[in-house]
Design a protein around this motif. Structure first.
Motif, short mmCIF file in Angstrom:
data_model
loop_
_atom_site.label_atom_id
_atom_site.label_comp_id
_atom_site.label_asym_id
_atom_site.label_seq_id
_atom_site.Cartn_x
_atom_site.Cartn_y
_atom_site.Cartn_z
N TRP A 60 0.85 -1.19 0.00
CA TRP A 60 0.00 0.00 0.00
C TRP A 60 0.88 1.24 0.00
O TRP A 60 1.74 1.39 0.89
CB TRP A 60 -0.88 -0.03 1.25
CG TRP A 60 -1.74 1.16 1.50
CD1 TRP A 60 -2.93 1.47 0.89
CD2 TRP A 60 -1.51 2.17 2.49
NE1 TRP A 60 -3.45 2.63 1.42
CE2 TRP A 60 -2.59 3.08 2.42
CE3 TRP A 60 -0.51 2.41 3.41
CZ2 TRP A 60 -2.69 4.20 3.24
CZ3 TRP A 60 -0.60 3.53 4.24
CH2 TRP A 60 -1.66 4.41 4.14
N GLY A 61 0.76 2.09 -1.02
CA GLY A 61 1.64 3.25 -1.10
C GLY A 61 1.18 4.26 -2.12
O GLY A 61 0.03 4.23 -2.59
N GLN A 62 2.09 5.13 -2.52
CA GLN A 62 1.75 6.21 -3.45
C GLN A 62 1.25 5.70 -4.79
O GLN A 62 0.44 6.35 -5.45
CB GLN A 62 2.98 7.10 -3.68
CG GLN A 62 3.10 8.27 -2.73
CD GLN A 62 4.21 9.20 -3.16
OE1 GLN A 62 5.38 8.96 -2.86
NE2 GLN A 62 3.86 10.27 -3.87
N ARG A 63 1.75 4.55 -5.24
CA ARG A 63 1.35 4.04 -6.54
C ARG A 63 0.15 3.09 -6.47
O ARG A 63 -0.22 2.47 -7.46
CB ARG A 63 2.53 3.37 -7.25
CG ARG A 63 3.68 4.33 -7.51
CD ARG A 63 4.68 3.80 -8.53
NE ARG A 63 4.13 3.80 -9.88
CZ ARG A 63 3.85 2.71 -10.59
NH1 ARG A 63 4.05 1.51 -10.06
NH2 ARG A 63 3.37 2.80 -11.81
N THR A 64 -0.45 2.97 -5.27
CA THR A 64 -1.74 2.30 -5.19
C THR A 64 -2.72 3.07 -6.08
O THR A 64 -2.76 4.30 -6.04
CB THR A 64 -2.25 2.30 -3.74
OG1 THR A 64 -1.37 1.51 -2.93
CG2 THR A 64 -3.66 1.76 -3.64
N ALA A 65 -3.48 2.34 -6.90
CA ALA A 65 -4.36 3.00 -7.86
C ALA A 65 -5.49 3.78 -7.16
O ALA A 65 -6.08 3.28 -6.20
CB ALA A 65 -4.96 1.96 -8.80
#
Length: 602
Positions: A60-65
């Motif tokens: 889970w992070g910034q590039r989670t859609a």
């Protein structure tokens, strides 16, 4: 020699770290580095992992859609969406897991740090998501482990630069290129220490492979010195200083849910299997909502428990932390499904290995499953039937246990059974559970296993003599020194009845040919000879081939009296292409059964 059930191995090597390091940017001393090298098989810091069935893996992070290139925007959307740590803790409890692994500082997710960091170089949140999650988990008796990446290669994935070398260079007062492995190693190294300073209740670090900078600065030894309660796990690599090896998304075995067939680390070394719950798609939320295969997922959970392997199950949290509907539905299902069989998974060890127990694996008429054995009471065992037999009968090797009763764990109903010839037979079965039919088996000790047997061999590797195969200790083993054929000879002391040979081969290789260089180091072709004087052996009384299977193996003989029993191993399963395991044979324990156990049939 009677096989001893060992619930805990002796801690035979300790880390003598007494140096009180104060400068995390400096390399550790030579004494500290030397102290870090031995394999710490068991340590009190591992207790929460050893007591667990598994964990919840959160990418889970910034590039989670939908991906966010601006750190503040991502944090605002997380908070605005209603993120709460209690949700993840509750979902982990539904899966009957005892820890969570948070993978936000991940190379494919933007290298974000979900805590307020004083170290510039990548996204850092103002809200302390990691601290909130750690506290919420602790309140429910769970632990949080933090994932740490070693890898800067995805620094500009998606056309955006996720790492800020200039900011970090200014902070350090020297030029550091975070897009290189050495530069990123320095950056991540500093973050390890910041996390240790901030979060004493963290469960440890989950390392996704090593970085040379970390190793040259003795990072792991410093972690154990600074935070003795932290555990260390490494992905796909059995690193001696670390507490656990994780095995990522293994496939290709048959049946497909029997994950431990692809593991290669002998107990009591902590071993973990990490796999996706939606078996297709990315490890993180990419906007899709794939279904969860209940049979595959539950089968993996149960078979891992049946080998004392921890099941780390990955789910794809959305920006607000919630799971897509198919995963949420599965968690609700798992909560109610697993609760009635909780006692057969929690507080147990895998059956048929160093802890004793009934034979797991491939049974009669296409049946397959595992067994578990209670840590508190070794006479309380469980049979998990994941693939039912094509008939109404189930036959399981009893491993010398005298059976007292059998019931269906879910219903409490008594099950008709009989015991003879080393086999527990369950009769009149039907109405199989679609995923896991569990039978509770009460035993009354073991019977017919001869103590005091002396074991010798025609060849042995240095430090691993044949006596280790008969000492009742699974921390020692006989190694044939890659000699084939090779003989293992049992001296019973005087002429006695011989009914079978029992074997626990060392579980340090996969159970099937995963590739030309990853194969099974287990017995294939064998012969058994008997003698009264140890000189005249005559013809073989049994010739056969053992399957490449995990767990207890038995070689049944036509009962006869003899003082000496010789097991000649003529071949093993690994092909010559697997140079590490070709002709390799290791046996933890081998014993002679003078009679089969007899129970009081229902």
């Amino acid at each position: 020699m009677q096989q001893r059930k060992r619930w805990a191995a002796t801690v035979f090597l300790a880390f003598a770290i007494m140096l009180g390091l104060t400068q995390p940017s400096a390399p550790a001393s030579p004494q500290l580095a030397a102290a870090a090298k031995p394999l710490d098989l068991e340590n009190p810091r591992q207790d929460f992992l050893r007591g667990s069935v598994g964990g919840l893996f959160l990418h889970w992070g910034q590039r989670t859609a939908p991906a966010h290139t601006n750190c503040a925007d991502w944090e605002n959307d997380v908070t605005g969406g209603g993120w709460t740590p209690d949700y993840w803790v509750k979902e982990a409890q539904k899966l009957h897991t005892q820890y969570l692994v948070l993978a936000t500082f991940h190379s494919r997710l933007g290298y974000a740090r979900p805590w307020p960091s004083k170290i510039p170089g990548s996204c850092s949140t103002k809200r302390d998501f990691l601290g909130e999650l750690t506290a919420a988990a602790k309140a429910k008796g769970l632990k949080v482990i933090l994932y740490m990446t070693d890898d800067p290669q995805w620094h500009n994935e998606g056309g955006h630069e996720w790492l800020d070398s200039d900011a970090y260079s200014s902070y350090k007062g020297k030029t550091v290129d975070l897009t290189t492995r050495d530069g990123f190693g320095q950056f991540s190294y500093d973050n390890f220490f910041e996390v240790m300073d901030r979060y004493p209740d963290l469960g440890g670090f989950w390392i996704d492979n090593d970085n040379a900078y970390w190793e040259s600065h003795d990072l792991y030894a410093q972690i154990q010195q600074k935070r003795p309660s932290y555990t260390l796990s490494n992905n796909n690599e059995d690193t001696p200083i670390m507490d656990m090896i994780s095995n990522e998304q293994k496939t290709g075995m048959s049946p497909s849910y029997d994950y431990p067939q692809a593991t290669y680390t002998a107990a009591p070394r902590l071993t973990e299997a990490d796999f996706k719950l939606p078996s297709s798609g990315a490890w993180w939320y990419d906007g899709s909502n794939p279904t969860v295969d209940k049979m595959l997922t539950l089968g993996r959970l149960v078979t891992n428990a049946g080998s004392s392997v921890k099941a780390l199950m990955a789910e794809t949290a959305q920006v607000d932390g919630r799971f897509p509907s198919n995963q949420a539905d599965f968690n609700n299902f798992a909560d109610s499904y697993l609760d009635p069989i909780r006692e057969s998974l929690q507080g147990t060890e895998g059956g048929g290995y160093m802890y004793g127990g009934l034979k797991p694996g491939f049974w009669n008429d296409g049946a397959h499953g595992v067994t578990t054995i209670s840590k508190r009471d070794p006479n309380r065992q469980y049979v998990h039937v994941l693939t039912p037999p094509s008939t109404s009968t189930l036959r399981i090797r009893d491993n010398g246990y005298r059976i007292a009763s059998v019931t269906n764990l879910r219903t409490g109903a008594a099950v008709s059974w009989s015991q003879s010839g080393g086999v527990l037979t369950l009769n009149g079965l039907g109405n199989w559970d679609p995923y896991d039919t569990v039978f509770k088996v009460t035993t009354a000790g073991r019977q017919g296993i001869l103590p005091g047997v002396r074991v010798s061999a025609s060849a042995s590797a240095s430090g691993h003599g044949a006596s280790a195969a008969g000492d009742g200790d699974h921390l020692t083993y006989w190694d044939s020194n890659k000699t084939l054929p090779v003989d293992l000879t049992f001296d019973l002391g005087s002429s006695k009845k011989v009914q079978y040979i029992g074997l626990n081969q060392r579980e340090d290789s996969v159970a099937y040919a995963r590739s030309d260089t990853e194969q099974s180091a287990r017995i294939k072709g064998y012969q058994v000879f008997l003698s009264n004087d140890g000189t005249n052996w005559g013809s073989a009384v049994k010739t056969g081939e053992l399957p490449s299977r995990r767990g207890i193996q038995g070689i049944d003989l036509t009962a006869a009296n003899a003082r000496y029993v010789r097991l000649e191993i003529d071949s093993t399963w690994a092909a010559a292409t697997d140079t590490a395991r070709y002709k390799r044979l290791r046996i933890d324990e081998a014993w002679i059964g003078t009679a089969y156990a007899k129970g009081s049939a229902s």
